[in-house]
Scaffold this motif. Structure first.
Motif, PDB file in Angstrom:
ATOM      1  N   LEU A   6      11.328   1.459  -7.703  1.00  0.00           N
ATOM      2  CA  LEU A   6      10.003   0.852  -7.572  1.00  0.00           C
ATOM      3  C   LEU A   6       9.690   0.479  -6.131  1.00  0.00           C
ATOM      4  CD1 LEU A   6       9.828  -1.300 -10.812  1.00  0.00           C
ATOM      5  CD2 LEU A   6       8.485   0.722 -10.258  1.00  0.00           C
ATOM      6  N   ASN A   7      10.679   0.034  -5.370  1.00  0.00           N
ATOM      7  CA  ASN A   7      10.439  -0.235  -3.954  1.00  0.00           C
ATOM      8  C   ASN A   7      10.109   1.041  -3.194  1.00  0.00           C
ATOM      9  OD1 ASN A   7      10.593  -3.025  -3.901  1.00  0.00           O
ATOM     10  ND2 ASN A   7      12.784  -3.045  -3.513  1.00  0.00           N
ATOM     11  N   LEU A   8      10.782   2.141  -3.540  1.00  0.00           N
ATOM     12  CA  LEU A   8      10.458   3.418  -2.897  1.00  0.00           C
ATOM     13  C   LEU A   8       9.037   3.872  -3.216  1.00  0.00           C
ATOM     14  CD1 LEU A   8      13.694   5.588  -3.273  1.00  0.00           C
ATOM     15  CD2 LEU A   8      12.592   4.895  -1.162  1.00  0.00           C
ATOM     16  N   VAL A   9       8.681   3.838  -4.476  1.00  0.00           N
ATOM     17  CA  VAL A   9       7.346   4.306  -4.874  1.00  0.00           C
ATOM     18  C   VAL A   9       6.269   3.362  -4.349  1.00  0.00           C
ATOM     19  CG1 VAL A   9       5.858   4.812  -6.849  1.00  0.00           C
ATOM     20  CG2 VAL A   9       8.237   5.539  -6.874  1.00  0.00           C
ATOM     21  N   VAL A  52       3.235   4.364  -1.824  1.00  0.00           N
ATOM     22  CA  VAL A  52       1.823   4.127  -2.143  1.00  0.00           C
ATOM     23  C   VAL A  52       1.157   3.313  -1.048  1.00  0.00           C
ATOM     24  CG1 VAL A  52       0.303   2.870  -3.722  1.00  0.00           C
ATOM     25  CG2 VAL A  52       2.031   4.388  -4.629  1.00  0.00           C
ATOM     26  N   LEU A  53       1.842   2.292  -0.542  1.00  0.00           N
ATOM     27  CA  LEU A  53       1.252   1.449   0.490  1.00  0.00           C
ATOM     28  C   LEU A  53       1.217   2.148   1.843  1.00  0.00           C
ATOM     29  CD1 LEU A  53       2.834  -1.992  -0.411  1.00  0.00           C
ATOM     30  CD2 LEU A  53       0.488  -1.244  -0.801  1.00  0.00           C
ATOM     31  N   PHE A  54       2.234   2.925   2.133  1.00  0.00           N
ATOM     32  CA  PHE A  54       2.297   3.594   3.433  1.00  0.00           C
ATOM     33  C   PHE A  54       1.395   4.817   3.499  1.00  0.00           C
ATOM     34  CE2 PHE A  54       4.360   6.635   6.349  1.00  0.00           C
ATOM     35  CZ  PHE A  54       4.205   5.913   7.523  1.00  0.00           C
ATOM     36  N   CYS A  55       1.334   5.576   2.432  1.00  0.00           N
ATOM     37  CA  CYS A  55       0.583   6.833   2.413  1.00  0.00           C
ATOM     38  C   CYS A  55      -0.755   6.622   1.717  1.00  0.00           C
ATOM     39  CB  CYS A  55       1.373   7.917   1.695  1.00  0.00           C
ATOM     40  SG  CYS A  55       2.943   8.279   2.451  1.00  0.00           S
ATOM     41  N   GLU A  56      -1.701   6.091   2.434  1.00  0.00           N
ATOM     42  CA  GLU A  56      -3.028   5.946   1.870  1.00  0.00           C
ATOM     43  C   GLU A  56      -3.804   7.222   2.080  1.00  0.00           C
ATOM     44  OE1 GLU A  56      -5.098   2.380   2.685  1.00  0.00           O
ATOM     45  OE2 GLU A  56      -3.228   1.313   3.021  1.00  0.00           O
ATOM     46  N   LYS A  57      -4.814   7.421   1.281  1.00  0.00           N
ATOM     47  CA  LYS A  57      -5.555   8.678   1.229  1.00  0.00           C
ATOM     48  C   LYS A  57      -6.089   9.104   2.603  1.00  0.00           C
ATOM     49  CE  LYS A  57      -9.083   8.363  -1.372  1.00  0.00           C
ATOM     50  NZ  LYS A  57     -10.066   8.379  -2.426  1.00  0.00           N
ATOM     51  N   ASP A  58      -6.816   8.246   3.273  1.00  0.00           N
ATOM     52  CA  ASP A  58      -7.416   8.615   4.547  1.00  0.00           C
ATOM     53  C   ASP A  58      -6.367   8.784   5.633  1.00  0.00           C
ATOM     54  OD1 ASP A  58      -9.859   8.444   3.298  1.00  0.00           O
ATOM     55  OD2 ASP A  58     -10.147   6.347   3.882  1.00  0.00           O
ATOM     56  N   PHE A  70      -1.596  11.761  -7.586  1.00  0.00           N
ATOM     57  CA  PHE A  70      -1.387  10.867  -8.729  1.00  0.00           C
ATOM     58  C   PHE A  70      -1.187   9.428  -8.280  1.00  0.00           C
ATOM     59  CE2 PHE A  70       2.876  11.881  -7.471  1.00  0.00           C
ATOM     60  CZ  PHE A  70       3.609  10.738  -7.748  1.00  0.00           C
ATOM     61  N   MET A  71      -0.790   9.219  -7.043  1.00  0.00           N
ATOM     62  CA  MET A  71      -0.587   7.864  -6.549  1.00  0.00           C
ATOM     63  C   MET A  71      -1.900   7.133  -6.278  1.00  0.00           C
ATOM     64  SD  MET A  71       2.606   8.119  -4.013  1.00  0.00           S
ATOM     65  CE  MET A  71       4.224   8.588  -4.563  1.00  0.00           C
ATOM     66  N   GLU A  72      -3.007   7.854  -6.264  1.00  0.00           N
ATOM     67  CA  GLU A  72      -4.309   7.235  -6.042  1.00  0.00           C
ATOM     68  C   GLU A  72      -4.956   6.778  -7.337  1.00  0.00           C
ATOM     69  OE1 GLU A  72      -5.666   6.490  -3.106  1.00  0.00           O
ATOM     70  OE2 GLU A  72      -3.806   7.216  -2.224  1.00  0.00           O
ATOM     71  N   SER A  73      -4.353   7.066  -8.471  1.00  0.00           N
ATOM     72  CA  SER A  73      -4.902   6.678  -9.757  1.00  0.00           C
ATOM     73  C   SER A  73      -4.894   5.158  -9.900  1.00  0.00           C
ATOM     74  CB  SER A  73      -4.073   7.309 -10.885  1.00  0.00           C
ATOM     75  OG  SER A  73      -4.427   6.768 -12.116  1.00  0.00           O
ATOM     76  N   LYS A  74      -5.975   4.615 -10.414  1.00  0.00           N
ATOM     77  CA  LYS A  74      -6.064   3.169 -10.588  1.00  0.00           C
ATOM     78  C   LYS A  74      -5.075   2.678 -11.636  1.00  0.00           C
ATOM     79  CE  LYS A  74     -10.823   3.137  -9.165  1.00  0.00           C
ATOM     80  NZ  LYS A  74     -12.212   3.084  -9.564  1.00  0.00           N
ATOM     81  N   ASN A  75      -4.913   3.438 -12.707  1.00  0.00           N
ATOM     82  CA  ASN A  75      -3.951   3.050 -13.742  1.00  0.00           C
ATOM     83  C   ASN A  75      -2.525   3.075 -13.209  1.00  0.00           C
ATOM     84  OD1 ASN A  75      -5.993   2.724 -15.614  1.00  0.00           O
ATOM     85  ND2 ASN A  75      -5.806   4.827 -16.366  1.00  0.00           N
ATOM     86  N   PHE A  76      -2.212   4.055 -12.390  1.00  0.00           N
ATOM     87  CA  PHE A  76      -0.886   4.145 -11.788  1.00  0.00           C
ATOM     88  C   PHE A  76      -0.619   2.928 -10.911  1.00  0.00           C
ATOM     89  CE2 PHE A  76       1.913   5.459  -8.314  1.00  0.00           C
ATOM     90  CZ  PHE A  76       3.023   5.862  -9.032  1.00  0.00           C
ATOM     91  N   LYS A  77      -1.613   2.518 -10.119  1.00  0.00           N
ATOM     92  CA  LYS A  77      -1.447   1.355  -9.255  1.00  0.00           C
ATOM     93  C   LYS A  77      -1.267   0.074 -10.063  1.00  0.00           C
ATOM     94  CE  LYS A  77      -3.854   3.108  -5.228  1.00  0.00           C
ATOM     95  NZ  LYS A  77      -4.998   2.956  -4.333  1.00  0.00           N
ATOM     96  N   LEU A  78      -1.991  -0.043 -11.158  1.00  0.00           N
ATOM     97  CA  LEU A  78      -1.855  -1.231 -12.000  1.00  0.00           C
ATOM     98  C   LEU A  78      -0.452  -1.322 -12.596  1.00  0.00           C
ATOM     99  CD1 LEU A  78      -3.065  -3.692 -13.479  1.00  0.00           C
ATOM    100  CD2 LEU A  78      -3.764  -2.109 -15.281  1.00  0.00           C
ATOM    101  N   VAL A  79       0.012  -0.234 -13.169  1.00  0.00           N
ATOM    102  CA  VAL A  79       1.344  -0.224 -13.782  1.00  0.00           C
ATOM    103  C   VAL A  79       2.420  -0.428 -12.724  1.00  0.00           C
ATOM    104  CG1 VAL A  79       3.004   1.226 -15.022  1.00  0.00           C
ATOM    105  CG2 VAL A  79       0.626   1.157 -15.760  1.00  0.00           C
ATOM    106  N   LEU A  80       2.280   0.217 -11.591  1.00  0.00           N
ATOM    107  CA  LEU A  80       3.262   0.077 -10.512  1.00  0.00           C
ATOM    108  C   LEU A  80       3.305  -1.352  -9.996  1.00  0.00           C
ATOM    109  CD1 LEU A  80       5.245   1.463  -8.532  1.00  0.00           C
ATOM    110  CD2 LEU A  80       3.279   1.812  -7.029  1.00  0.00           C
ATOM    111  N   GLY A  81       2.152  -1.963  -9.805  1.00  0.00           N
ATOM    112  CA  GLY A  81       2.121  -3.339  -9.319  1.00  0.00           C
ATOM    113  C   GLY A  81       2.738  -4.314 -10.290  1.00  0.00           C
ATOM    114  N   VAL A  82       2.404  -4.187 -11.569  1.00  0.00           N
ATOM    115  CA  VAL A  82       2.963  -5.090 -12.579  1.00  0.00           C
ATOM    116  C   VAL A  82       4.475  -4.908 -12.690  1.00  0.00           C
ATOM    117  CG1 VAL A  82       2.997  -5.587 -15.050  1.00  0.00           C
ATOM    118  CG2 VAL A  82       0.821  -5.323 -13.882  1.00  0.00           C
ATOM    119  N   LEU A  83       4.929  -3.657 -12.720  1.00  0.00           N
ATOM    120  CA  LEU A  83       6.374  -3.410 -12.827  1.00  0.00           C
ATOM    121  C   LEU A  83       7.121  -3.890 -11.585  1.00  0.00           C
ATOM    122  CD1 LEU A  83       6.607   0.103 -14.511  1.00  0.00           C
ATOM    123  CD2 LEU A  83       7.209  -2.113 -15.482  1.00  0.00           C
TER     124      LEU A  83
END
Length: 151
Positions: free
Chosen positions: A11-14, A18-24, A52-65
């Motif tokens: 989870l720390n890697l993912v 997600v935080l380091f590799c933003e879309k822009d 897939f890392m830009e998905s809102k659902n993915f970010k929600l689940v990743l943040g909670v976990l």
């Protein structure tokens, strides 16, 4: 428990990615603008590598976990390790990274413009790439040196 050790590293890697590799930033800095992100896709899946890392659902689940595993990492101890401080950096990295992803999710999905106060803005919004790098470094060190104090 070894399960939380593995979950903490993954989870720390993912979260760091997600935080380091933003879309822009990925498109402009690393990929040279060659890949086009699919802006019209609401599901969050784009034609890029990290789509897939830009998905809102993915970010929600990743943040909670990440926050949950960070809290449990403080409470659970790997065999023959020091309680609480034995895994302090991975737990704090998971908590901060998870909160940063959850704040980013909330800001993206909120119908009104939400501007966090000065402290939250300066720590978790402006420095999210730094938190991402810290999550990646802590996850790597935690994997390579499993029995080191604080790691």
């Amino acid at each position: 428990m070894l399960q939380f050790y593995f979950l903490s590293i993954m989870l720390n890697l993912v979260t760091g990615l997600v935080l380091f590799c933003e879309k822009d930033q990925v498109q402009d800095e690393f990929l040279g603008g060659d890949f086009a992100f699919d802006e019209d896709n609401d599901a969050g899946t784009s034609s890029s590598i990290l789509g897939f890392m830009e998905s809102k659902n993915f970010k929600l689940v990743l943040g909670v976990l990440s926050v949950l595993v960070g809290l449990l990492k403080l409470l659970s101890v790997v065999q023959n390790d020091v309680p609480v401080i034995g895994d302090l950096f991975p737990a704090v990295a998971g908590l901060m990274g998870g909160f940063c992803v959850l704040l980013q999710f909330y800001m993206e999905t909120n119908s009104i413009d939400y501007a966090p106060n000065g402290l939250l803005q300066s720590i978790f919004v402006e420095n999210r790439r730094t938190i991402g790098i810290c999550c990646l470094v802590v996850a790597t060190l935690h994997f390579v040196f499993p029995k080191v104090l604080f790691l």
